[in-house]
Every structure is written in C-alpha cells, then in structure tokens.
Design a protein around this motif. Structure first.
Motif, PDB file in Angstrom:
ATOM      1  N   GLU A 204       0.828  -1.206   0.000  1.00  0.00           N
ATOM      2  CA  GLU A 204       0.000   0.000   0.000  1.00  0.00           C
ATOM      3  C   GLU A 204       0.865   1.261   0.000  1.00  0.00           C
ATOM      4  N   THR A 205       1.968   1.246   0.758  1.00  0.00           N
ATOM      5  CA  THR A 205       2.872   2.400   0.766  1.00  0.00           C
ATOM      6  C   THR A 205       3.479   2.612  -0.614  1.00  0.00           C
ATOM      7  N   ARG A 206       3.928   1.538  -1.235  1.00  0.00           N
ATOM      8  CA  ARG A 206       4.520   1.640  -2.575  1.00  0.00           C
ATOM      9  C   ARG A 206       3.508   2.209  -3.569  1.00  0.00           C
ATOM     10  N   ARG A 207       2.259   1.799  -3.455  1.00  0.00           N
ATOM     11  CA  ARG A 207       1.225   2.270  -4.378  1.00  0.00           C
ATOM     12  C   ARG A 207       1.029   3.776  -4.284  1.00  0.00           C
ATOM     13  N   ARG A 208       1.190   4.333  -3.080  1.00  0.00           N
ATOM     14  CA  ARG A 208       0.920   5.760  -2.879  1.00  0.00           C
ATOM     15  C   ARG A 208       2.086   6.660  -3.270  1.00  0.00           C
ATOM     16  N   LEU A 209       3.266   6.112  -3.366  1.00  0.00           N
ATOM     17  CA  LEU A 209       4.425   6.952  -3.649  1.00  0.00           C
ATOM     18  C   LEU A 209       4.355   7.505  -5.066  1.00  0.00           C
ATOM     19  N   PRO A 210       4.842   8.721  -5.277  1.00  0.00           N
ATOM     20  CA  PRO A 210       4.790   9.316  -6.616  1.00  0.00           C
ATOM     21  C   PRO A 210       5.828   8.689  -7.543  1.00  0.00           C
ATOM     22  N   GLU A 211       5.661   8.936  -8.829  1.00  0.00           N
ATOM     23  CA  GLU A 211       6.684   8.541  -9.795  1.00  0.00           C
ATOM     24  C   GLU A 211       7.840   9.535  -9.650  1.00  0.00           C
ATOM     25  N   PRO A 212       9.009   9.097  -9.184  1.00  0.00           N
ATOM     26  CA  PRO A 212      10.071  10.057  -8.876  1.00  0.00           C
ATOM     27  C   PRO A 212      10.882  10.515 -10.084  1.00  0.00           C
ATOM     28  N   GLY A 213      10.694   9.879 -11.231  1.00  0.00           N
ATOM     29  CA  GLY A 213      11.571  10.203 -12.353  1.00  0.00           C
ATOM     30  C   GLY A 213      12.978   9.738 -12.039  1.00  0.00           C
ATOM     31  N   HIS A 214      13.973  10.518 -12.437  1.00  0.00           N
ATOM     32  CA  HIS A 214      15.368  10.181 -12.114  1.00  0.00           C
ATOM     33  C   HIS A 214      15.597  10.429 -10.626  1.00  0.00           C
ATOM     34  N   LEU A 215      15.879   9.379  -9.874  1.00  0.00           N
ATOM     35  CA  LEU A 215      16.051   9.464  -8.429  1.00  0.00           C
ATOM     36  C   LEU A 215      17.534   9.617  -8.103  1.00  0.00           C
ATOM     37  N   LEU A 216      17.864  10.691  -7.378  1.00  0.00           N
ATOM     38  CA  LEU A 216      19.249  10.971  -6.982  1.00  0.00           C
ATOM     39  C   LEU A 216      19.313  10.976  -5.460  1.00  0.00           C
ATOM     40  N   ILE A 217      20.129  10.091  -4.887  1.00  0.00           N
ATOM     41  CA  ILE A 217      20.145   9.898  -3.433  1.00  0.00           C
ATOM     42  C   ILE A 217      21.559  10.079  -2.897  1.00  0.00           C
ATOM     43  N   ASP A 218      21.677  10.893  -1.860  1.00  0.00           N
ATOM     44  CA  ASP A 218      22.919  11.006  -1.102  1.00  0.00           C
ATOM     45  C   ASP A 218      22.917   9.889  -0.055  1.00  0.00           C
ATOM     46  N   PRO A 219      23.854   8.934  -0.114  1.00  0.00           N
ATOM     47  CA  PRO A 219      23.832   7.808   0.841  1.00  0.00           C
ATOM     48  C   PRO A 219      23.867   8.238   2.307  1.00  0.00           C
ATOM     49  N   GLU A 220      24.366   9.459   2.583  1.00  0.00           N
ATOM     50  CA  GLU A 220      24.457   9.922   3.970  1.00  0.00           C
ATOM     51  C   GLU A 220      23.087  10.089   4.624  1.00  0.00           C
ATOM     52  N   VAL A 221      22.019  10.165   3.804  1.00  0.00           N
ATOM     53  CA  VAL A 221      20.683  10.417   4.351  1.00  0.00           C
ATOM     54  C   VAL A 221      19.938   9.129   4.672  1.00  0.00           C
ATOM     55  N   LEU A 222      20.485   7.993   4.293  1.00  0.00           N
ATOM     56  CA  LEU A 222      19.724   6.740   4.380  1.00  0.00           C
ATOM     57  C   LEU A 222      19.371   6.348   5.808  1.00  0.00           C
ATOM     58  N   ASP A 223      20.200   6.697   6.783  1.00  0.00           N
ATOM     59  CA  ASP A 223      19.934   6.306   8.169  1.00  0.00           C
ATOM     60  C   ASP A 223      19.177   7.373   8.957  1.00  0.00           C
ATOM     61  N   VAL A 224      18.636   8.369   8.265  1.00  0.00           N
ATOM     62  CA  VAL A 224      17.790   9.368   8.916  1.00  0.00           C
ATOM     63  C   VAL A 224      16.394   8.782   9.081  1.00  0.00           C
ATOM     64  N   ALA A 225      15.873   8.837  10.304  1.00  0.00           N
ATOM     65  CA  ALA A 225      14.547   8.273  10.581  1.00  0.00           C
ATOM     66  C   ALA A 225      13.464   9.098   9.905  1.00  0.00           C
ATOM     67  N   LEU A 226      12.407   8.430   9.486  1.00  0.00           N
ATOM     68  CA  LEU A 226      11.279   9.127   8.871  1.00  0.00           C
ATOM     69  C   LEU A 226      10.545   9.941   9.940  1.00  0.00           C
ATOM     70  N   PRO A 227      10.223  11.193   9.659  1.00  0.00           N
ATOM     71  CA  PRO A 227       9.555  12.053  10.653  1.00  0.00           C
ATOM     72  C   PRO A 227       8.056  11.770  10.687  1.00  0.00           C
ATOM     73  N   LEU A 228       7.671  10.667  11.326  1.00  0.00           N
ATOM     74  CA  LEU A 228       6.264  10.296  11.369  1.00  0.00           C
ATOM     75  C   LEU A 228       5.454  11.244  12.233  1.00  0.00           C
ATOM     76  N   SER A 229       6.133  12.070  13.007  1.00  0.00           N
ATOM     77  CA  SER A 229       5.476  13.139  13.752  1.00  0.00           C
ATOM     78  C   SER A 229       6.483  14.242  13.974  1.00  0.00           C
ATOM     79  N   GLY A 230       6.033  15.496  13.837  1.00  0.00           N
ATOM     80  CA  GLY A 230       6.907  16.618  14.148  1.00  0.00           C
ATOM     81  C   GLY A 230       7.292  16.659  15.604  1.00  0.00           C
ATOM     82  N   LYS A 231       6.533  15.955  16.457  1.00  0.00           N
ATOM     83  CA  LYS A 231       6.860  15.911  17.878  1.00  0.00           C
ATOM     84  C   LYS A 231       8.128  15.102  18.130  1.00  0.00           C
TER      85      LYS A 231
END
Length: 743
Positions: free
Chosen positions: A460-487
């Motif tokens: 279901e999560t995959r279905r909702r994600l947008p088409e990113p086109g060319h995806l460019l990722i800095d590997p340094e960001v991979l271990d950043v936790a998803l901000p599921l709440s601003g709190k």
C-alpha cells in the motif's frame, strides 16, 4: 516582506527571499556578506551571490544585517557564551580542589566568613552559599582574550543559503507545505504555521489539510478572514477554540479557553449544529474530551441560541445528561465476548486508522486461526483508507515486534525464563517527548500474520508513492529516521528526527547548554554519562566531576539572568573516552522548567585536535536544538561507538520526569541506562526504506558521490541541497523530510 517572515522562511528552507532594491554594483558588499556568513558556518550559493552583486551596496548591507541576525540565532551565536574557568578546556581544576578554593575565598570575605565557619563546624558546606561558586569568575572580554583564534579546518560546518523567489512566493510555498503536511508539526512548526496562515489567508490554499492540529491553526486565520471553516468533526471545533485561546490544539494538555465575541460564538455553534444534524454519531466523540467540551459550552452559551439545537446536544453529552455509546465501548464489549474478528470489522467500518493501531492487541486476543485470518483480512481491506504516517508507524511497530520476539527466543534458550523476561523492556515516548520504561509482558504476535501484514503495508505504501523520475540519493541520508510526527524532532539547526543515526567525524566533541531565566533564579546542569556495552555506568562528567577520562567540564553556573543568560560546556577527546555510549543530559537543579525559561537550547560541536578557538565557535556547531520539553531531565541524543571504533549519534529528543529539584546525573544514571538501551535497540523506519520503494518506481536511480550532477530534473534526497541542480528538480532534505511521507 517584513524581517519576521523573512527570518521564518530562512529557518525553514535555508532560502533567502529575493531582496528588493535598486540595481547597482554590490559585488564588494556581497563578498563581505559572504565572508561574514563564513564566520558562523554559512555561505551564499553562487546564484545568490551573483543576484546580490547586481544590487546596490546599501541594499546588500541591509539584507546582510537582517540575515546575519537570523543565522546567528539559528546556530546559537546570538548570545555571549562565557565559561566558569577562563582557559577551558585547559587548566580545569580538580573538583575537590576547586570546592576548597571557593571555601577559602568565602572565609576571606567578611560578609560570608561567619556563615561559612558555622557550616564547617557541622561538617557540611552548601556550595550555593559560597559567594564565588556558580558565577563567572571573569568577564566575557577577559575570556575571549585568553583564547587563540579558531584555526579553520576542512571539517568545519558550512550551510549554504540558496536564492529564493519573492517574499510572497516563498511565504506561500512554505505555508502550503506546512499546512498540507501529512505529519503533525512540532511546537515551532505550528507557531510558524499560524503566522503564515494569517499572512496567506487571501492567497492559495492547500487542496487538503490532513492533520487536525494544522487544520485548527489554519481555521483560526480563516475565521478572522471571514472564510468558511474546514471542519468535519466536533473535535475540530474544540481544537479551533483552543487555537483561538492560544491553547494546545493537540488536546494533550488542558487549555484555558478565553471568552469569545458573539460573532465567533455564532460561527462555532452553527458549525457544531450542522455537523451533528448531518451525522448524529459525531456525538460519540465528545466523551474523549468531556471536560474540555464542558468548558467550551461555558464559553459559547448555547442556551442563548435555540435555533441551533443540535449544537446544544454536544454539551448535554459532555455534562452527562445524555448518554451516547462510544466506538471504544462497543469494541471493548466485543473483545470481552471473545469476538476479536467482530471488533476488527467494526473498526474497519468506523475507524480504519484505529483498527491498524489496534492490530497487535486484536491479534493477541484471537482465540483461533480463523479469527486471526479475519483480523488480518480486515486490516488489508482498511489499509487504503488509512493515512500514510499510520501505515508507516504500524510497519515500524511490527518490524520491532518481530525483532523483540527473536530476542526473547534467543535469551530464553540461553537463560532461565524469569531472567529472559526480566531483560525485556518497552520504551514509551508521548507526544510531548516525555519517556518512560516498563517491562514488556505481551505475548508474541504469530509470525505468519506479521509477515502478511508487513507485505500488505509495503504494497500500500509503494502504491501511494509518486513517480520520482530520475532518483538521486545522497547515501548519507539513508539512516535518517522518517519524521512520522513533528513531535519527534526538536526545533533547531542540524536536528534530525528521533531514531536517526548520523556519523560523528571529529576528534574533539564538545556539548553546550544555554539558558536564560524568565523570573526566578534558574540552575541547569550539563552532564555526560558514559556507559559500557551492557549499559552500565563507567563514569560521568558534571559539576561534581569536573574531569574524567578524556574530558573536562566548564564549571557550574547557578543563575542565568538576561540578556546573556548562562552556558555550560563539556569537552571530550573521543579516542580517550571510556565506554561504548556517551549520553549528554541537561538536569534542572532548581528554578524554571525548559518550557518556562525565556530560552534554553542544547547542541554539540566537532573540532580537529589542533583547532583552538573560543569555547563556543559557531563554525564548529553541528547541531543546536531547542529544549522545550515537559520533564526536568533532557536527553537530546546518544553517541554510540561502533564495532569499527567510529562514533555515531542516535537522536532521542526525550525528557524524563525527574524530581522537582536537585536533579543530578548520579541520581538518574540507572534509569537513563535502561532508557538508552530501549531507544538504541529500537529499529526506526528510515529513509532507506522509502528510498528502496521509490527506486522500484524510478526509471533511473543514482547514488550521488558529491561530484557531477545530472543535467535534467531529478528527485533529490539528501542532507543538503547541492548547488547546480536543475531548477525543476524536487528536493527533499531534513528541512522538508515530511514531504516523503505519502498521504
């Protein structure tokens, strides 16, 4: 654009709105501006430098003055940070020797000699009664003169300020991003949203405002502007009333509701009446906030408006004059009868999000396989109706339940059952950041059901994600936790969400805390607790231990009046630290809490061994985080030594209740060790997870090494926006990481 709005945009986006002014030759002033920014760890992008160079010099200098004020506050350089010991970190005295020196100075003082002698006769001396203890022993200017200039190093932080659009364009874009966020905002985000909502009330509005707290803040601005309110539950009206009273729109804390004008009372009562008339089941929501609705009724005077009888029903329910069966009560009845499948079907129809959040309990309550299959089937059917952040939260929960079950099984095989059960702990962190630990006595959730649920959530999560086109990722960001709440993220510079991991590259690690009291004398104590691999105490640094292996404390300051307040520091040589964990903490010894103080923030710096400089050097600041939590002990982050010997930071953003006064590292070290273990061993959902799902949909994925950038538009995910990206690129950095969370 006024300075307040411009500062707000810079803080949230690291973009400088296009300055206004006549054309000219401002190149010299622009270069001076860039040089001044470098002293606090910022610089102008090439595009912004060129844009400023085309303005006249006076306009550039005016822009520079405002911007420097903003970035200095962002990094904590807007106050003068002094230290107790002028040569810190050199020549820090032994703790006992320093205390004896303070006693000798008190005996040499005619005003304090008699009282000090009386204390000495009893065998106990209160340090706080000694005139020279807890105060700065020199001026700020004398401290500066005692330190050499900072030697620049390649590892010093550089934060780039990028060129933005006009003030109106930047304010509108930020308003739409904050108002339309799919995750709740933190305290600063909600406050800034309120400012932007008033400024943008007559402009473009987001297509949807999914987070109820955000909606309340926007509704306050819409009410003032005479626009229609965005409400679809009676609780939305209660949140709006709290917003109008500058109260807590999350409804976590009681709000003192103010008197309201007749126009406002009529507007709220009319909305309540329409909601209940259209859906009487809305009345079931009143019970969850019964006392708050009672107070709201006292402010709205519904008896004066008989033309809205359905609104009056809300307050009749709140007062207990009318009983309405609640969803929670119906669910409990079904569970009490052993019908977990029926409870799941009821929740799927009435509250899909609540169903997913209740899955752990429902599955453990199932009497047989048929019931478990029915619960999972209900969850699979409800998943498309649930918000993206709930999907991800439940995904993280069951991933950790699987890890915990495996740990329990392994420990049960190695130890007696009672011992294995004793080491299992659950860590709870509420919306305010207050944390506590308790034993985990839950039965395991069957693995087949967990695997089936995780597969459904991923799909279901995959279905909702947008088409990113060319995806460019800095590997340094991979271990950043998803901000599921601003709190889960404090306001500040370089701050990452709770659970994020980031490398610590430097030889000297220096913590700092700064606070300024509002009314009463306030004493905060910066400490650092070192733990071994089993989370047992090795040693600590604090005002009671000014020196320990590999580190020094700058000395105790016990009063923090304005305008510069007080600061304390801890310096550590990472290669000399004993133990596997470093836990910095801020203890409130006396006075105002973190939310009562005029200002309070924590941060850390990294330096190379040969760098000198002042105790506080803004260029070396890696993180500066506001301290605004509810407890009396703050634990902003933990430093972990890996098997390769390298250190990493794991962000915690939690507060312990503590004692009303006299909190010390010695008194909470066992609790802190248990809490740190629970947080460190919890596996947070990170950018790595969503990046993997996005890569499945991207025609091309590039792992960026910091060199050449693609020529066309990309979806870039990284820690900082690189210069030279195509202008049509979608950029996701920690400042807008919430944009990754699907609706």
């Amino acid at each position: 654009m006024d300075h307040g709005l411009e500062s707000l945009v810079i803080r949230h986006t690291h973009r400088l709105p296009r300055p206004s002014g006549p054309a000219g030759r401002g190149d010299v002033a622009a270069r001076q501006f860039d040089a001044a920014l470098l002293t606090v760890g910022f610089k102008l992008s090439a595009e912004l430098l060129e844009r400023l160079s085309r303005l006249d010099g006076e306009s550039v200098l005016h822009t520079a003055s405002r911007t420097l004020d903003t970035v200095r506050a962002m990094v904590g350089d807007h106050v003068r940070h002094n230290v107790c010991f002028i040569d810190f970190p050199a020549n820090v005295p032994d703790t006992f020797d320093f205390w004896m020196q303070c006693i000798r100075e008190a005996l040499a003082d005619d005003a304090s000699r008699a009282g000090t002698l009386d204390q000495l006769r009893t065998g106990v001396v209160d340090l706080l009664t000694l005139p020279s203890y807890g105060t700065y022993r020199h001026t700020y200017a004398q401290m500066l003169a005692a330190h050499d200039e900072l030697i620049a190093a390649a590892g010093d932080r550089i934060t780039v300020l990028h060129a933005g659009g006009t003030g109106d364009e930047e304010a509108t874009a930020l308003y739409l991003a904050l108002a339309g966020s799919s995750t709740p905002l933190g305290e600063e985000g909600l406050r800034d949203l309120g400012v932007l909502a008033g400024y943008c009330a007559d402009g473009p509005q987001p297509e949807e405002i999914p987070v109820r707290e955000n909606r309340a803040v926007v509704n306050r601005a819409r009410l003032a502007a005479g626009a229609d309110l965005l409400v679809d539950t009676v609780t939305d009206v209660l949140r709006l009333a709290c917003a109008l009273s500058d109260g807590d729109v999350t409804l976590t804390q009681p709000s003192r509701l103010r008197s309201m004008s007749r126009r406002v009372r009529r507007a709220l009562l009319a909305v309540l009446d329409a909601l209940v008339a259209a859906a009487p089941a809305q009345l079931a929501d009143v019970a969850a906030h019964r006392e708050a609705f009672k107070r709201l009724g006292e402010r709205l005077h519904p008896h004066e408006y008989p033309r809205w009888p359905h609104a009056a029903e809300v307050f009749a329910v709140a007062r207990g004059e009318r009983r309405v069966p609640t969803l929670g009560g119906r669910v409990e009845e079904l569970l009490g009868a052993g019908d977990a499948a029926g409870a799941a079907r009821l929740l799927a129809a009435a509250a899909p999000g609540r169903l997913l959040r209740s899955l752990d309990r429902l599955l453990r309550a199932c009497p047989d396989q048929d019931a478990r299959d029915a619960v999972v089937a209900a969850a699979e059917g409800a998943a498309p109706q649930v918000s993206g952040r709930v999907l991800l939260s439940v995904r993280e929960h069951f991933h950790n339940r699987t890890l915990r079950t495996r740990t329990q099984e392994a420990e049960a095989g190695a130890h007696a059952g009672a011992e294995a059960e004793e080491v299992q702990r659950r860590v709870f962190v509420n919306r305010l950041g207050r944390a506590w630990v308790t034993a985990d006595t839950r039965a395991p959730v069957p693995a087949p059901e967990v695997e089936r649920l995780i597969a459904a959530l991923d799909a279901e999560t995959r279905r909702r994600l947008p088409e990113p086109g060319h995806l460019l990722i800095d590997p340094e960001v991979l271990d950043v936790a998803l901000p599921l709440s601003g709190k889960a993220t404090a306001a500040g510079l370089g701050v990452l969400p709770r659970g994020s991991l980031s490398p610590v590259d430097g030889e000297l690690l220096r913590f700092f805390v700064h606070w300024q009291q509002t009314r009463e004398s306030t004493d905060y104590d910066l400490s650092a607790l070192m733990l071994d691999a089993s989370y047992a105490t090795v040693c600590w640094l604090s005002y009671t231990a000014l020196q320990a292996v590999g580190g020094e404390h700058s000395g105790d300051i016990t009063d923090a009046p304005g305008p510069d307040g007080a600061s304390e520091f801890i310096n550590l040589r990472l290669d000399a630290v004993g133990g596997d964990f470093i836990v910095p903490q801020v203890n409130i010894y006396s006075g105002e809490g973190f939310e009562e103080a005029a200002e309070s923030f924590f941060g850390f710096m990294l330096r190379d061994a040969e760098q000198q400089g002042r105790p506080f050097e803004p260029r070396t600041v890696r993180m500066k985080s506001e301290l605004r939590g509810p407890g009396r002990v703050a634990l902003p982050l933990v430093f972990l030594r890996g098997s390769d010997g390298r250190w990493r930071a794991k962000w915690t953003h939690v507060y312990l209740r503590g004692r009303p006064s006299a909190n010390r590292v010695e008194g909470n070290r066992v609790t802190v060790g248990t809490l740190v273990r629970g947080i460190v061993e919890h596996d947070h959902l990170t950018v790595r997870y969503l990046a993997g799902l996005l890569a499945d949909r991207a025609p091309a994925t590039t792992w960026w090494d910091g060199t050449e950038l693609p020529a066309g538009p990309v979806t870039y995910i990284g820690l900082e926006r690189p210069e030279g990206l195509h202008p049509d690129s979608v950029v996701v950095t920690p400042e807008n990481l919430r944009a990754l969370i699907p609706r």
